[in-house]
Design an enzyme around this catalytic site. Structure first.
Site, mmCIF file in Angstrom:
data_model
loop_
_atom_site.group_PDB
_atom_site.id
_atom_site.type_symbol
_atom_site.label_atom_id
_atom_site.label_comp_id
_atom_site.label_asym_id
_atom_site.label_seq_id
_atom_site.Cartn_x
_atom_site.Cartn_y
_atom_site.Cartn_z
ATOM 1 N N SER A 103 0.892 -1.545 -0.270
ATOM 2 C CA SER A 103 0.081 -0.087 -0.001
ATOM 3 C C SER A 103 0.712 1.716 -0.018
ATOM 4 O O SER A 103 2.289 1.016 0.557
ATOM 5 C CB SER A 103 -0.913 0.002 0.889
ATOM 6 O OG SER A 103 -1.379 1.393 1.520
ATOM 7 N N TYR A 159 -1.120 -0.411 10.536
ATOM 8 C CA TYR A 159 -0.862 -1.110 9.022
ATOM 9 C C TYR A 159 -0.208 -0.540 7.977
ATOM 10 O O TYR A 159 0.723 -1.333 7.417
ATOM 11 C CB TYR A 159 -2.302 -0.193 8.467
ATOM 12 C CG TYR A 159 -2.431 -0.378 7.653
ATOM 13 C CD1 TYR A 159 -3.510 -2.151 7.093
ATOM 14 C CD2 TYR A 159 -2.467 0.050 6.434
ATOM 15 C CE1 TYR A 159 -4.194 -2.449 5.533
ATOM 16 C CE2 TYR A 159 -3.576 -0.564 4.870
ATOM 17 C CZ TYR A 159 -3.755 -1.124 4.474
ATOM 18 O OH TYR A 159 -3.833 -2.176 3.716
#
Length: 254
Positions: free
Chosen positions: A140, A150
């Site tokens: 990401s 994350y």
């Protein structure tokens, strides 16, 4: 000539589903790994009917080490080689670090880091032995930003992928990190995040994202960042102080 085989984790929705469909259309047979048996079987039947792709399903939660071992065993089977691994399965946490339980944070780490590490390692060995193969690790653009665990997990995935490609490319194996941004999938819905939690211009289309990623893989790219806007964000993140970036960590979490 036998069809190449691709193993895709998290294929029943979003980016993973786009990978499964586009790979089936391009002539791949598929090994599909997901937690939901009903959705998995439905997808395999659909791809078989539409593209003639053989679809093998493995029901597994990649956050469970025993179930993950089943996927590792299939990847390492020399008699049934996997030509392309797509590590796509994901999980996200809406709340802040101290608002999540340790078990929730550990599960995120297990799915986003441990599973990617183990499946990448397991796939690389037979690929290097054969002198061919490819791995796409869905990371990401958040890995360039300070957005909690994350982002930390995705930074690991990007770094691992870049290192592996630099190390094993000369032995016939390519490894690419795909760095999407906000994408219209079930991912944010499962986190109970509203679509308007980020500006509309930031949202990507999964099918186009995957099409561009597969093109980048063919071109030999080590990192694939979709769209000009996210390329610009990724470039800017490298020169923007973390203290400034941190002001936007609530984006996409409302």
């Amino acid at each position: 000539m036998s069809r190449p085989t691709a193993l895709v984790t998290g294929p029943t929705a979003g980016i993973g589903r786009s990978f499964a469909a586009q790979l089936a259309e391009s002539g791949h047979d598929l090994v599909l790994v997901a937690r939901n048996r009903e959705r998995l079987e439905k997808l395999a039947a659909e791809l078989r009917e539409r593209y003639g792709a053989a679809g093998e399903g493995i029901v597994a939660d990649l956050g469970d080490r025993d179930q993950l071992a089943t996927v590792e065993s299939r990847l390492g089977d020399r008699a049934r080689p996997v030509d392309l691994l797509v590590n796509n399965a994901g999980v996200g946490l809406k709340h802040g670090f101290l608002d999540n339980t340790l078990e929730q944070e550990q599960y995120l780490l297990d799915v986003l880091v441990t599973a990617v590490l183990r499946l990448t390692r397991t796939a690389l060995e037979p690929m290097v032995e054969r002198g061919s193969g490819a791995i796409v690790n869905v990371s990401s653009v958040a890995g360039y930003l300070p957005r909690g665990t994350y982002s930390a997990a995705k930074a690991y995935v990007t770094s691992l992928s870049e290192w592996a490609d630099l190390t094993y490319r000369d032995r016939g194996v390519r490894v690419m990190a795909l760095l999407p941004g906000f994408t219209r999938t079930e991912f944010h819905g499962r986190m109970e995040v509203r679509p308007d939690s980020a500006p509309s211009w930031l949202w990507l289309d999964a099918d186009r994202l995957v099409r561009d990623a597969l093109r980048d893989l063919e071109k030999g790219r080590r990192v694939s960042v979709p769209s000009k806007r996210y390329k610009a964000i990724a470039a800017a993140a490298r020169y923007t102080p973390s203290s400034v970036q941190a002001r936007f960590q609530g984006l996409g979490r409302k």
